[in-house]
Design a protein around this motif. Structure first.
Motif, short mmCIF file in Angstrom:
data_model
loop_
_atom_site.label_atom_id
_atom_site.label_comp_id
_atom_site.label_asym_id
_atom_site.label_seq_id
_atom_site.Cartn_x
_atom_site.Cartn_y
_atom_site.Cartn_z
N PHE A 1 0.83 -1.21 0.00
CA PHE A 1 0.00 0.00 0.00
C PHE A 1 0.87 1.26 0.00
CE2 PHE A 1 -2.51 3.31 2.15
CZ PHE A 1 -3.73 3.23 1.47
N TYR A 2 1.91 1.27 0.84
CA TYR A 2 2.77 2.45 0.96
C TYR A 2 3.99 2.39 0.04
CZ TYR A 2 -0.03 3.78 4.99
OH TYR A 2 -1.08 4.14 5.81
N GLY A 3 4.10 1.32 -0.76
CA GLY A 3 5.20 1.23 -1.72
C GLY A 3 6.54 0.90 -1.11
N THR A 4 6.56 0.34 0.10
CA THR A 4 7.83 -0.01 0.74
C THR A 4 8.25 -1.45 0.44
OG1 THR A 4 6.68 -0.64 2.77
CG2 THR A 4 7.49 1.63 2.61
N GLU A 5 7.37 -2.22 -0.16
CA GLU A 5 7.73 -3.55 -0.64
C GLU A 5 7.23 -3.68 -2.07
OE1 GLU A 5 4.44 -6.70 0.82
OE2 GLU A 5 5.44 -5.71 2.49
#
Length: 279
Positions: free
Chosen positions: A182-186
């Motif tokens: 969702f937050y683009g960290t993976e």
């Protein structure tokens, strides 16, 4: 005697006690693990008498570029009839992972206006834990059923619907993917997809609906949805429409109505040019 299901979930004990009912159809809704080379057809086991509901190859539109796209109503009706499903059938859906792909099938039947359907709480692992009867899958040629669709288009949303809902504070867009995605960290599991989420959507990972492969209690789910119950509508999204359906199931158990699933979900949104993306 015809069965009637009034809850989105049934227990393995309930299913075992009704296993011989003539109107009962058990659907194995497992999505095959194509990456698991160790598994072959002789390893596969199913609940006694189950039919395989081929979500990927039969009950998804293969003519479109996005995975798991729901069939048109007429085609869904024909495929369901070919599986031997009737207007007075009672359907129980399950999958091998506990509660993963079976809610998608449950939701598809909701979309098609069929209500006498439930998900087996805990799925195949729960069934096996009770030593209830299992078998190696068999080839069935069921008699054609008379299943009829009563399509509910309000339960399905498309990209333009979602785009037009972003600024509408009365509508909630809830994303079932992990918080990392969702937050683009993976990274996304599909290489060609951008990272991030739909602007003004909220992160509601599907795993928060579950505990040990089973859905949480109605009270626990009501508590999860309590901040959103006054919304005019909730649109669920995920990677490709599978786990968004787990959110739809959780909402149904919690008594939350007026929900819909964004069929293309992030696979469509994240691969379409000129759509806004937030991180």
């Amino acid at each position: 005697m015809s069965l009637h299901i009034s809850s989105p979930l049934v227990s393995v004990d309930w299913l075992y006690n009704n296993l011989e009912n003539e109107n009962l159809i058990i659907l194995d809704c497992t999505i095959p693990k194509v990456t698991d080379k160790s598994q072959n057809s002789t390893d596969k086991k199913q609940i006694k008498g189950a039919l395989f509901f081929d979500l990927k190859n039969v009950f998804s539109d293969k003519k479109v570029p996005f995975p798991n796209t729901v069939l048109a109503p007429k085609e869904f009706q024909e495929k369901a009839q070919e599986l031997g499903i009737n207007k007075d059938s009672v359907l129980v859906c399950y999958d091998d992972l506990g509660t993963y792909s079976s809610p998608r099938v449950w939701w598809m039947f909701q979309l098609m206006g069929f209500k006498n359907i439930a998900i087996l709480d805990g799925g195949f692992p729960e069934w096996k834990s009770k030593n209830y009867p299992i078998e190696t899958p068999k080839t069935h040629q069921p008699k054609k059923g008379n299943f009829k669709v009563y399509y509910k288009p309000e339960k399905l949303k498309f990209t333009n619907d979602v785009l037009n809902s972003i600024e509408n504070k009365a509508i909630l867009i809830a994303d079932a993917r992990s918080k990392g995605r969702f937050y683009g960290t993976e990274p996304e599991p599909r290489n060609d997809l951008k990272s991030g989420h739909i602007p003004n959507s909220v992160s509601l990972p599907f795993i928060e609906m579950q505990q040990s492969g089973k859905m949480k209690s109605a009270e626990e789910l009501k508590n999860i949805f309590k901040d959103y119950k006054n919304k005019e509508q909730i649109i669920f999204t995920c990677g490709s429409g599978i786990t968004a359906s787990i959110l739809a199931l959780g909402a149904a158990i919690a008594g939350v109505k007026n929900v819909a699933v964004y069929d293309g979900s992030w696979t469509e949104w994240g691969s379409t040019n000129n759509l806004p993306i937030a991180l």
